[in-house]
Design a protein around this motif. Structure first.
Motif, PDB file in Angstrom:
ATOM      1  N   ASP A   1       5.563  -1.458  -0.765  1.00 17.91           N
ATOM      2  CA  ASP A   1       5.840  -0.489   0.307  1.00 17.91           C
ATOM      3  C   ASP A   1       5.037   0.801   0.156  1.00 17.91           C
ATOM      4  O   ASP A   1       5.084   1.658   1.038  1.00 17.91           O
ATOM      5  CB  ASP A   1       7.337  -0.143   0.323  1.00 17.91           C
TER       6      ASP A   1
ATOM      7  N   ASP B   1       2.204   3.605   0.126  1.00 16.31           N
ATOM      8  CA  ASP B   1       0.976   4.016   0.813  1.00 16.31           C
ATOM      9  C   ASP B   1       0.008   4.472  -0.275  1.00 16.31           C
ATOM     10  O   ASP B   1       0.118   5.571  -0.811  1.00 16.31           O
ATOM     11  CB  ASP B   1       1.274   5.168   1.785  1.00 16.31           C
ATOM     12  N   HIS B   2      -0.963   3.623  -0.590  1.00 17.55           N
ATOM     13  CA  HIS B   2      -1.833   3.906  -1.727  1.00 17.55           C
ATOM     14  C   HIS B   2      -2.803   5.043  -1.447  1.00 17.55           C
ATOM     15  O   HIS B   2      -3.310   5.665  -2.384  1.00 17.55           O
ATOM     16  CB  HIS B   2      -2.567   2.631  -2.141  1.00 17.55           C
TER      17      HIS B   2
ATOM     18  N   GLN C   1       4.910   3.764   2.940  1.00 16.58           N
ATOM     19  CA  GLN C   1       4.195   3.787   4.210  1.00 16.58           C
ATOM     20  C   GLN C   1       5.136   4.104   5.361  1.00 16.58           C
ATOM     21  O   GLN C   1       4.783   4.845   6.279  1.00 16.58           O
ATOM     22  CB  GLN C   1       3.534   2.427   4.458  1.00 16.58           C
ATOM     23  N   TYR C   2       6.348   3.541   5.318  1.00 16.62           N
ATOM     24  CA  TYR C   2       7.314   3.721   6.405  1.00 16.62           C
ATOM     25  C   TYR C   2       8.675   4.120   5.834  1.00 16.62           C
ATOM     26  O   TYR C   2       9.596   3.298   5.751  1.00 16.62           O
ATOM     27  CB  TYR C   2       7.431   2.427   7.225  1.00 16.62           C
TER      28      TYR C   2
ATOM     29  N   GLY D   1       6.095   9.415   8.573  1.00 14.88           N
ATOM     30  CA  GLY D   1       5.397   8.805   7.453  1.00 14.88           C
ATOM     31  C   GLY D   1       5.766   9.455   6.143  1.00 14.88           C
ATOM     32  O   GLY D   1       6.800  10.123   6.018  1.00 14.88           O
TER      33      GLY D   1
END
Length: 490
Positions: free
Chosen positions: A161, A163-164, A206-207, A243
């Motif tokens: 999950d 966000d890299h 990410q979410y 975000g």
């Protein structure tokens, strides 16, 4: 004199910080009120006065011993709250020399106090001591820092999950660019047993809204000073950001900045000055504080920024945390979400956080604006209001506290979508009733050709109207069309 003290207590109204009880009541039954005060903001509990105000003291039949009430903090409460006991001599209703007991209860800032016998937790609300349910106790533990919502693992989440892009920026910010992301998250307490904590979700997922649906910032621009609904709906911009928090702060602040106005002010030196609607630090600090310190355990409430013609409001879910009050918030610091604050600091989004609320007041004052207004409109939110009050501050900015307002615009002129030269042309047209090529060229120090081109572009956009018998008419001029100059875009 001493008897007068008891009379004073007898006449006081019971409320948020004061209660009184008969000495006939069992100490274990009185303990809930002492616990309620400790879990709230402290208070004063007087033993030996009836609810109707009669001073009955400790000599009447069936009265408990004064020592049994003095020992309540130790025998009835866990952990032991800080209580100061005073025996106050008095004359009871039977005319006898007697005493009452005054218990001054300090607020418990780091622990939730419960009843030792069964674990019941009470909280003072108005003039009542209310028994809390399990969810309410948990919320109180979050508030006192005994339990941290941001540290609790979200069992549905994992490294998939993340966000890299955001994580890589964070690694560079803390000098850990070459260290694997999973190791960084684990070492910083954002990943526990393969699951992101709530803070990890909010900062790096990410979410985040997939796990915490209310973890959003909503920005609304209202046309007017009040919000209308139905056919009269006057919302002209409504955006949600959901975000990772570093991106949410950056994106929301960018939109807010684009929706705020600038004003052209004519100074005593004959030069125009551009004055912002609000100092950037004030509204940005309000946004960051709302995101960093809100209570994310509250479901169903967003962080909201509402921009009206005369004010900007930031509403954050969650009451003021722990020992922070409306009265001391300019000097008291307390982080409800310290890990979130630390990461936002690493992103330099809150590099000025330590200056905080106090600097907001200073910057508003420097622009001649009213003080920021903080309030708690209900038991679960905090609201900041910034007011623009342009008519009050223009003389202030020009160095005069009294006298006429020397501002070139008779109405407030939004700057959004206009260049500085175009704004000057518009203010001249409104203030003088008309603007000519020569007047604009002189005001901004440009050539007549550039001034003429600017005026014609404003005519083409419907903002100004041209008047004259022909292009070579020496008396030609331009007037304001009356169109509202307000450009709102992404």
């Amino acid at each position: 004199m001493r008897a007068d003290k008891a009379t004073l207590f007898a006449r006081m109204d019971e409320g948020q910080y004061f209660d009184r009880k008969s000495a006939r009541i069992k100490p274990e039954d009185v303990s809930r009120h002492l616990i309620a005060f400790a879990n709230a903001s402290g208070g004063q509990l007087v033993i030996g006065i009836e609810d109707d105000g009669r001073i009955t003291g400790f000599k009447r039949d069936n009265a408990r011993s004064v020592e049994s009430f003095e020992q309540i903090p130790i025998t009835q409460c866990a952990p032991t709250p800080q209580v100061s006991a005073r025996r106050v001599p008095c004359v009871n209703t039977a005319g006898e020399s007697d005493m009452i007991l005054v218990l001054d209860v300090a607020p418990s800032s780091n622990h939730v106090v419960a009843k030792r016998s069964n674990g019941d937790v009470y909280l003072r609300e108005a003039d009542r001591s209310v028994l809390l349910d399990r969810e309410q106790v948990r919320a109180l533990e979050y508030d006192k820092g005994q339990r941290w919502f941001e540290d609790e693992p979200e069992s549905r989440s994992g490294m998939d999950d993340v966000d890299h892009g955001v994580l890589d920026r964070y690694k560079r910010a803390i000098g850990a660019a070459d260290i694997p992301g999973e190791r960084v998250l684990r070492s910083r307490g954002f990943l526990v047993d393969g699951h992101l904590t709530n803070a990890g979700v909010l900062l790096f997922a990410q979410y985040p809204a997939a796990f915490l649906p209310s973890a959003r910032v909503r920005v609304i621009r209202v046309d007017g000073t009040e919000l209308h609904t139905g056919r009269g709906l006057n919302i002209v911009k409504d955006r949600e950001f959901d975000g990772p928090l570093p991106d949410v702060v950056a994106q929301a602040s960018q939109l807010i900045g684009s929706l705020l106005r600038e004003f052209q002010v004519l100074g005593d030196d004959g030069r125009f000055r551009t004055v912002p609607e609000y100092p950037r630090f004030a509204w940005f600090e309000g946004l960051v504080n709302a995101v960093a310190h809100r209570d994310y355990s509250i479901r169903g409430e967003y962080t909201r920024v509402m921009i009206f013609d005369d004010r900007l409001e930031v509403t954050s879910p969650g009451a003021l945390p722990n020992r922070v009050t409306l009265e001391n918030m300019r000097t008291t610091r307390y982080a409800r979400n310290p890990k979130i604050c630390h990461v936002l600091t690493a992103f330099e989004l809150v590099r000025e956080l330590n200056e905080g609320v106090h600097r907001m007041y200073e910057e508003m004052e420097e622009l001649g604006l009213p003080d920021p207004e903080y309030s708690e409109p209900n038991d679960f939110s905090v609201r900041l209001v910034l007011r623009n009050n342009i008519r009050r501050r223009v003389p202030y900015l020009n160095g005069r506290q009294d006298g006429p307002v020397t501002v070139v615009n008779r109405t407030e002129i939004p700057a959004e979508g206009l260049t500085p030269t175009e704004r000057t042309a518009l203010t001249l047209a409104i203030d003088n009733g008309k603007v000519t090529t020569g007047a604009l060229a002189e005001a901004v120090g440009v050539s007549a050709r550039t001034a003429s081109k600017t005026l014609k572009e404003l005519v083409g956009r419907g903002i100004l109207q041209w008047h004259g018998s022909g292009t070579r008419d020496p008396k030609q001029y331009y007037t304001y069309s009356g169109q509202q100059v307000w450009s709102i875009s992404e």
